[in-house]
Design an enzyme around this catalytic site. Structure first.
Site, PDB file in Angstrom:
ATOM      1  N   ASP A  17       0.861  -1.169   0.000  1.00  0.00           N
ATOM      2  CA  ASP A  17       0.000   0.000   0.000  1.00  0.00           C
ATOM      3  C   ASP A  17       0.910   1.236   0.000  1.00  0.00           C
ATOM      4  OD1 ASP A  17      -2.417   1.605   0.528  1.00  0.00           O
ATOM      5  OD2 ASP A  17      -1.542   1.837   2.525  1.00  0.00           O
ATOM      6  N   ASP A  19      -0.134   5.191   1.031  1.00  0.00           N
ATOM      7  CA  ASP A  19      -0.325   6.150   2.119  1.00  0.00           C
ATOM      8  C   ASP A  19      -0.395   5.441   3.465  1.00  0.00           C
ATOM      9  OD1 ASP A  19      -0.529   8.665   0.644  1.00  0.00           O
ATOM     10  OD2 ASP A  19      -2.346   7.800  -0.219  1.00  0.00           O
ATOM     11  N   THR A 110      -2.498   0.968  -4.484  1.00  0.00           N
ATOM     12  CA  THR A 110      -2.946   2.128  -3.733  1.00  0.00           C
ATOM     13  C   THR A 110      -4.364   2.535  -4.077  1.00  0.00           C
ATOM     14  OG1 THR A 110      -2.497   4.487  -3.302  1.00  0.00           O
ATOM     15  CG2 THR A 110      -1.836   3.624  -5.460  1.00  0.00           C
ATOM     16  N   LYS A 142     -10.494  -1.188  -2.266  1.00  0.00           N
ATOM     17  CA  LYS A 142     -10.376  -1.935  -1.020  1.00  0.00           C
ATOM     18  C   LYS A 142     -11.612  -1.673  -0.162  1.00  0.00           C
ATOM     19  CE  LYS A 142      -5.375  -1.178  -1.240  1.00  0.00           C
ATOM     20  NZ  LYS A 142      -4.223  -0.491  -0.633  1.00  0.00           N
ATOM     21  N   ASP A 167      -1.463  -0.610   6.224  1.00  0.00           N
ATOM     22  CA  ASP A 167      -1.636   0.076   7.509  1.00  0.00           C
ATOM     23  C   ASP A 167      -3.093   0.284   7.877  1.00  0.00           C
ATOM     24  OD1 ASP A 167      -2.020   3.540   7.062  1.00  0.00           O
ATOM     25  OD2 ASP A 167      -2.056   2.079   5.443  1.00  0.00           O
TER      26      ASP A 167
END
Length: 221
Positions: A17, A19, A110, A142, A167
């Site tokens: 990922d 960010d 992303t 996602k 994250d």
């Protein structure tokens, strides 16, 4: 005192990922969503609480006032993000880790659009991999596994032979749905993190390229 052992992982590919995982864009992201909230008289904290890991259009659709043009508002937000990368930095250790990886052994997956991904990775001083799956490349964001499945396919590996670094709850759910083992980066502690290895950042991660993939050693947390 009982010592905690280093965690060793092997994988044919690593899927990251962006960010919050490779890039810390928190200040820029918050500025943009606060502008959006001010623009419509919305609660910025409520928007920020649910936006992480989700495509911009999906967050806009959830929070925009009735009658708002979701496509136009999304385009406005994306333009704000692309123009404002102040304060965007690499997560500690990310640059060294990526530099140690063979180019064909990793991908970026992303929820940002491609232009924004290019801008944020550049602002953080990080390279782009050969395979980038952005919000522009999938029909469903996602927690749908489409992005991770597409990245694994582009790299020519089975998702179960890849390791995902994420994250956010939505991203971890996507990795699970794709059948890929995952590592949590950062402090998030939602249900999808249960039983997963965790990293504060990448500074103490060691990586070794092998003929069939990569071997990782993760520090205990």
């Amino acid at each position: 005192m009982t010592s905690v052992a280093t965690i060793e992982l092997t994988a044919q590919a690593l899927l990251f990922d962006m960010d919050g995982t490779l890039v810390d864009s928190t200040t820029a992201v918050e500025r943009t969503w606060r502008r959006f909230a001010d623009r419509h008289g919305l609660d910025a904290e409520a928007i920020l609480a649910g936006s992480h890991g989700q495509r911009t259009a999906e967050t806009v659709a959830r929070h925009a006032p009735p009658g708002a043009d979701v496509a136009a508002e999304t385009a406005w937000l994306v333009a704000q993000d692309v123009a404002d990368t102040r304060g965007t930095v690499a997560v500690p250790g990310a640059a060294a880790l990526l530099a140690a990886l063979p180019p064909h052994r990793w991908a970026l997956v992303t929820s940002a659009g491609r232009e924004l991904a290019v801008r944020r990775m550049a602002a953080a001083g990080l390279p782009l991999p050969e395979v980038v799956i952005s919000a522009d490349d999938v029909r469903r964001g996602k927690p749908d596994p489409e992005g991770y499945l597409a990245a694994a396919a582009r790299l020519g590996v089975d998702p179960s032979a890849a390791v995902v670094f994420e994250d956010a709850e939505l991203g971890l759910e996507a990795a699970h749905a794709a059948g890929a083992p995952a590592v949590v980066v950062g402090p998030h502690a939602g249900p999808a993190t249960a039983g997963l290895p965790r990293l504060a950042d990448f500074r103490a991660v060691s990586v070794k390229a092998t003929d069939s993939g990569v071997r990782l050693a993760l520090p205990p947390v």
